[in-house]
Design a protein around this motif. Sequence first.
Motif, PDB file in Angstrom:
ATOM      1  N   GLU A 222      87.434  -4.112  21.580  1.00 10.40           N
ATOM      2  CA  GLU A 222      88.481  -3.613  20.698  1.00 10.40           C
ATOM      3  C   GLU A 222      88.894  -4.655  19.674  1.00 10.40           C
ATOM      4  O   GLU A 222      88.665  -5.846  19.868  1.00 10.40           O
ATOM      5  CB  GLU A 222      89.710  -3.242  21.523  1.00 10.40           C
ATOM      6  CG  GLU A 222      89.595  -1.898  22.182  1.00 10.40           C
ATOM      7  CD  GLU A 222      90.745  -1.651  23.141  1.00 10.40           C
ATOM      8  OE1 GLU A 222      91.625  -0.860  22.811  1.00 10.40           O
ATOM      9  OE2 GLU A 222      90.764  -2.260  24.214  1.00 10.40           O
TER      10      GLU A 222
ATOM     11  N   HIS B 266      83.083  -2.165  17.389  1.00 12.05           N
ATOM     12  CA  HIS B 266      84.096  -1.759  18.361  1.00 12.05           C
ATOM     13  C   HIS B 266      83.711  -0.414  18.977  1.00 12.05           C
ATOM     14  O   HIS B 266      84.420   0.111  19.797  1.00 12.05           O
ATOM     15  CB  HIS B 266      85.480  -1.700  17.707  1.00 12.05           C
ATOM     16  CG  HIS B 266      85.583  -0.634  16.656  1.00 12.05           C
ATOM     17  ND1 HIS B 266      85.266  -0.873  15.337  1.00 12.05           N
ATOM     18  CD2 HIS B 266      85.919   0.657  16.729  1.00 12.05           C
ATOM     19  CE1 HIS B 266      85.425   0.234  14.652  1.00 12.05           C
ATOM     20  NE2 HIS B 266      85.814   1.192  15.473  1.00 12.05           N
TER      21      HIS B 266
ATOM     22  N   LEU C 271      80.964   1.667  21.034  1.00 10.44           N
ATOM     23  CA  LEU C 271      79.778   1.611  21.881  1.00 10.44           C
ATOM     24  C   LEU C 271      78.655   2.525  21.400  1.00 10.44           C
ATOM     25  O   LEU C 271      77.484   2.245  21.604  1.00 10.44           O
ATOM     26  CB  LEU C 271      80.147   2.022  23.306  1.00 10.44           C
ATOM     27  CG  LEU C 271      80.657   0.918  24.215  1.00 10.44           C
ATOM     28  CD1 LEU C 271      81.359   1.506  25.416  1.00 10.44           C
ATOM     29  CD2 LEU C 271      79.501   0.047  24.670  1.00 10.44           C
ATOM     30  N   GLY C 272      79.029   3.628  20.762  1.00 11.99           N
ATOM     31  CA  GLY C 272      78.024   4.574  20.303  1.00 11.99           C
ATOM     32  C   GLY C 272      77.107   3.950  19.264  1.00 11.99           C
ATOM     33  O   GLY C 272      75.901   4.187  19.255  1.00 11.99           O
TER      34      GLY C 272
ATOM     35  N   TYR D 187      75.186   1.090  29.906  1.00  9.37           N
ATOM     36  CA  TYR D 187      75.658   2.431  29.568  1.00  9.37           C
ATOM     37  C   TYR D 187      75.595   3.389  30.761  1.00  9.37           C
ATOM     38  O   TYR D 187      76.434   4.263  30.913  1.00  9.37           O
ATOM     39  CB  TYR D 187      74.843   3.029  28.416  1.00  9.37           C
ATOM     40  CG  TYR D 187      75.212   2.500  27.057  1.00  9.37           C
ATOM     41  CD1 TYR D 187      76.278   3.048  26.344  1.00  9.37           C
ATOM     42  CD2 TYR D 187      74.509   1.453  26.483  1.00  9.37           C
ATOM     43  CE1 TYR D 187      76.624   2.566  25.097  1.00  9.37           C
ATOM     44  CE2 TYR D 187      74.844   0.965  25.225  1.00  9.37           C
ATOM     45  CZ  TYR D 187      75.901   1.523  24.544  1.00  9.37           C
ATOM     46  OH  TYR D 187      76.237   1.049  23.304  1.00  9.37           O
TER      47      TYR D 187
ATOM     48  N   LEU E 119      86.060   2.525  28.085  1.00 11.21           N
ATOM     49  CA  LEU E 119      85.565   2.720  26.716  1.00 11.21           C
ATOM     50  C   LEU E 119      84.636   3.920  26.655  1.00 11.21           C
ATOM     51  O   LEU E 119      84.719   4.755  25.756  1.00 11.21           O
ATOM     52  CB  LEU E 119      84.795   1.491  26.246  1.00 11.21           C
ATOM     53  CG  LEU E 119      85.572   0.286  25.734  1.00 11.21           C
ATOM     54  CD1 LEU E 119      84.598  -0.784  25.268  1.00 11.21           C
ATOM     55  CD2 LEU E 119      86.501   0.680  24.597  1.00 11.21           C
ATOM     56  N   LEU E 120      83.735   4.000  27.631  1.00 11.24           N
ATOM     57  CA  LEU E 120      82.763   5.092  27.621  1.00 11.24           C
ATOM     58  C   LEU E 120      83.441   6.438  27.815  1.00 11.24           C
ATOM     59  O   LEU E 120      83.011   7.445  27.263  1.00 11.24           O
ATOM     60  CB  LEU E 120      81.706   4.872  28.708  1.00 11.24           C
ATOM     61  CG  LEU E 120      80.656   3.817  28.387  1.00 11.24           C
ATOM     62  CD1 LEU E 120      79.863   3.445  29.626  1.00 11.24           C
ATOM     63  CD2 LEU E 120      79.713   4.321  27.294  1.00 11.24           C
TER      64      LEU E 120
ATOM     65  N   SER F 215      86.643   7.210  27.035  1.00 11.53           N
ATOM     66  CA  SER F 215      87.691   7.614  26.102  1.00 11.53           C
ATOM     67  C   SER F 215      87.143   8.344  24.884  1.00 11.53           C
ATOM     68  O   SER F 215      87.899   8.990  24.179  1.00 11.53           O
ATOM     69  CB  SER F 215      88.546   6.417  25.685  1.00 11.53           C
ATOM     70  OG  SER F 215      87.752   5.438  25.081  1.00 11.53           O
ATOM     71  N   VAL F 216      85.840   8.258  24.638  1.00 14.40           N
ATOM     72  CA  VAL F 216      85.315   8.947  23.457  1.00 14.40           C
ATOM     73  C   VAL F 216      84.781  10.331  23.809  1.00 14.40           C
ATOM     74  O   VAL F 216      84.119  10.512  24.817  1.00 14.40           O
ATOM     75  CB  VAL F 216      84.187   8.142  22.769  1.00 14.40           C
ATOM     76  CG1 VAL F 216      84.741   6.892  22.147  1.00 14.40           C
ATOM     77  CG2 VAL F 216      83.069   7.798  23.734  1.00 14.40           C
ATOM     78  N   PRO F 217      85.104  11.313  22.956  1.00 16.16           N
ATOM     79  CA  PRO F 217      84.498  12.624  23.161  1.00 16.16           C
ATOM     80  C   PRO F 217      83.013  12.527  22.826  1.00 16.16           C
ATOM     81  O   PRO F 217      82.633  11.763  21.938  1.00 16.16           O
ATOM     82  CB  PRO F 217      85.222  13.512  22.154  1.00 16.16           C
ATOM     83  CG  PRO F 217      85.803  12.597  21.134  1.00 16.16           C
ATOM     84  CD  PRO F 217      85.972  11.255  21.768  1.00 16.16           C
TER      85      PRO F 217
ATOM     86  N   ASP G 204      90.202  10.996  28.061  1.00 15.82           N
ATOM     87  CA  ASP G 204      90.651  10.117  29.118  1.00 15.82           C
ATOM     88  C   ASP G 204      90.822   8.707  28.547  1.00 15.82           C
ATOM     89  O   ASP G 204      89.934   7.871  28.660  1.00 15.82           O
ATOM     90  CB  ASP G 204      89.552  10.129  30.199  1.00 15.82           C
ATOM     91  CG  ASP G 204      90.047   9.547  31.498  1.00 15.82           C
ATOM     92  OD1 ASP G 204      91.213   9.148  31.568  1.00 15.82           O
ATOM     93  OD2 ASP G 204      89.235   9.478  32.436  1.00 15.82           O
ATOM     94  N   PRO G 205      91.949   8.463  27.891  1.00 14.94           N
ATOM     95  CA  PRO G 205      92.090   7.177  27.196  1.00 14.94           C
ATOM     96  C   PRO G 205      92.329   6.023  28.161  1.00 14.94           C
ATOM     97  O   PRO G 205      92.646   6.236  29.326  1.00 14.94           O
ATOM     98  CB  PRO G 205      93.324   7.373  26.319  1.00 14.94           C
ATOM     99  CG  PRO G 205      94.068   8.512  26.897  1.00 14.94           C
ATOM    100  CD  PRO G 205      93.158   9.292  27.788  1.00 14.94           C
ATOM    101  N   ILE G 206      92.158   4.806  27.656  1.00 20.09           N
ATOM    102  CA  ILE G 206      92.633   3.647  28.392  1.00 20.09           C
ATOM    103  C   ILE G 206      94.100   3.534  28.010  1.00 20.09           C
ATOM    104  O   ILE G 206      94.427   3.447  26.831  1.00 20.09           O
ATOM    105  CB  ILE G 206      91.891   2.372  27.954  1.00 20.09           C
ATOM    106  CG1 ILE G 206      90.381   2.564  28.095  1.00 20.09           C
ATOM    107  CG2 ILE G 206      92.363   1.171  28.747  1.00 20.09           C
ATOM    108  CD1 ILE G 206      89.578   1.386  27.588  1.00 20.09           C
ATOM    109  N   GLU G 207      94.984   3.574  28.967  1.00 24.26           N
ATOM    110  CA  GLU G 207      96.408   3.508  28.632  1.00 24.26           C
ATOM    111  C   GLU G 207      96.768   2.106  28.152  1.00 24.26           C
ATOM    112  O   GLU G 207      96.064   1.142  28.419  1.00 24.26           O
ATOM    113  CB  GLU G 207      97.264   3.895  29.847  1.00 24.26           C
ATOM    114  CG  GLU G 207      97.070   5.333  30.318  1.00 24.26           C
ATOM    115  CD  GLU G 207      97.349   6.390  29.240  1.00 24.26           C
ATOM    116  OE1 GLU G 207      98.066   6.089  28.265  1.00 24.26           O
ATOM    117  OE2 GLU G 207      96.822   7.516  29.362  1.00 24.26           O
TER     118      GLU G 207
END
Lengths: 356, 347
Positions: A42, A214, A216-217, A244, A255-256, A258-260, A271-274
Amino acid sequence: MATLLEVKDLRTHFYTFEGVVKAVDGVSYEVEEGETLGLVGESGCGKSVSALSLMRLIPDPPGKIVDGEVLFESEDILKIDMDDMRRIRGAKMSMVFQEPMTSLNPVLTLERQLSETLQLHRGMSREEARQESVDLLSRVGIPDAERRVRQYPHQFSGGMRQRVMIAMALSCNPKLIIADEPTTALDVTIQAQILELMKSLTSEFGVSLIVITHNLGVVARYANRMNIMYAGKIIERGAAGEVYSNPRHPYTVGLLKSVPRLDLPRRAKLDPIEGQPPDLINLPEGCAFRDRCRWAVDKCATEEPPLMLVNEGHWSACWRSDELGPSALDFLADLGLYADDSSNGAAASESDAEVE
Amino acid sequence: MTTMTETGTQGRAPAESGEILLEVKNLKMHFPVTAGIIFQRAVAHIKAVDGVSFFVRRGETLGLVGESGCGKTTTGRCILQLYRPTDGQVIFDGQELTGLSTRQMRTMRRRMQVIFQDPYSSLNPRMTAGNIIGEPLIVHGLVNSKDEYKDRVAELLQNVGLNPYMADRFPHEFSGGQRQRIGVARALSVDPSFIVCDEPVSALDVSIQAQIVNLLEDLQERFDLTYLFIAHDLSVVRHISNRVAVMYLGHIVEIADRNEIYRSPLHPYTRALLSAVPIPDPIIDAQRERILLSGEVPSPLNPPSGCVFHPRCPIAIDSCSEVTPELREVDSNHWAACIQAPGYGSY
Ligand SMILES: Nc1ncnc2c1ncn2[C@@H]1O[C@H](COP(=O)(O)OP(=O)(O)O)[C@@H](O)[C@H]1O
Ligand SMILES: Nc1ncnc2c1ncn2[C@@H]1O[C@H](COP(=O)(O)OP(=O)(O)O)[C@@H](O)[C@H]1O
Ligand SMILES: [Mg+2]
Ligand SMILES: [Mg+2]
């Protein structure tokens, strides 16, 4: 493959009014010849500072490389004098930045900027350098290079400028290119063009590449190995396919998840990292990620986990890395948890987003 | 060059699919490029938005995607009448907005709000978070006393997941994600029914993006909001939208249900855009088809003739440079502007 670069326990700190910012705090990794390494984390986690440290471009004051070794072709380049370092920067290592305008000289034509390096570092004559500049521009996919080489940076679009930067980076025939968020400012279709270009050029020229991002994709397609950074440290590293599919640090998992993802059915909720990344000035004892971590236990508050081998060529800095892995990533299991809304028409599992 | 006609616009939505809150018909925004020092005269026009039609149903999220410069922000600003469109209609809850006076529009704006992309530049650095959020309450006369004002600001802060005690802090004391929450709270303060979300997560880290996306979804449900969600990240758009509209160089090239558009994209531009999205899994990613578009988006100052996408289109045929394809419903609720799309019919 031979090792080109070896970073050992690198520490770069900034001495600011508010306190000491431990931007890079004990980072070790190596880069093989011809390899593409992804450096992910990040904003504010120390990616750029770690790259600039390799080039010895840290502003001092307030910054200082306080510890560590950077062995480039077996020589510790933190110990050599600045003149030698400048030679290495011009001839063997180069950098591509996120915002190309900041590293291009706005008042010089591309020809002037490119030929300067070529004459200086490759001992070319003016005419040779001019011809090579045109060649380089067409190599990086700039149409009508013969004419465009005489233009100024502002006459190029964002994507074209990034191509110019890559041409500049290649101009000295480097062994290593460090690309700091090279596509972050670009649109997806242009991003794809630039990454494909970097991939093909690095394999054609046998150059090693460190790609900082920042997202991963972005590097999934291109990296051989990955370093995941958090709060100035590498918290997971390993072969890209392994990291991965078998992530062993909660931050990587976070990280993996939290992204759609376009290739999977839509989840009802992300499902974010709070929380937020910590302040690098007052890092508490223990694991820096623990406040945001779903797996945190008491030990995490008192003992900082070192990078530990979890699998062949795969390290994680987590006390509970054994409990992580593919199961922690089970996106489809999440889907069972959240029934998709009815406005979505058919059941979510049917909404295969496989892009054909 | 023929322009998009109103036949085949999205004006006639099937009634059973829900009430229409916003309808945009043949919207155009041409910015003049002027020359001359004393007498400014228009020498050319930037066709930022050039005949765009769509509707948004009450309670839904319409995603608007496309590369930078294709006219997404301009479309959003035209809807809110922050730009007065060159042509076309914007009908909000039965009311045509393009003819309204500034004063009448101010009243409407209570019901239509915007959240901006950049949480750094969109907040006034010299105002406290509380005043940024509370200002619209005063402008629109929505509170009667200081206490009521404070209570409402505290409530708004809580609604977006911030602490009421943060009201006295200044923007620079917040992280990017928190600043975006302040922007959301400000938009919510006037109790709007429609919000243009202009790339609200693009500038944020992925882990924080997910927090804001979830927040926007929760708020939509709680307060019956309708969103126009502008973004260039197709994965996020597919997640948050009910339907998705794809824009290219001032035109909408495709609109469909979120699952439909990802499963069976009909426009070659949509396909290229989808194929460029990286998947964070190298094994799956390696198996995907990639359509690399050649070249770059042309200038809206001098857009290509016919279909504006034809110079970069991998399947373009001769007539693509001659006819401007209108947006047609080629399948139920699936609209495309490509003469080669299956079901498009003949010209
Ligand atoms: N010149 C500087 N002075 C003080 N702090 C700095 C300076 N440059 C970077 N930092 C700090 O170092 C940390 C890491 O920054 P950086 O490497 O730029 O992060 P990123 O991962 O986003 O590239 C941040 O906390 C940043 O504030
Ligand atoms: N106020 C303006 N004056 C002149 N041109 C503008 C103005 N706003 C936007 N444009 C131009 O209109 C086009 C569309 O811009 P915009 O709507 O901001 O695109 P997007 O939001 O999709 O990135 C661009 O070419 C841009 O340069
Ligand atoms: Mg950086
Ligand atoms: Mg915009």
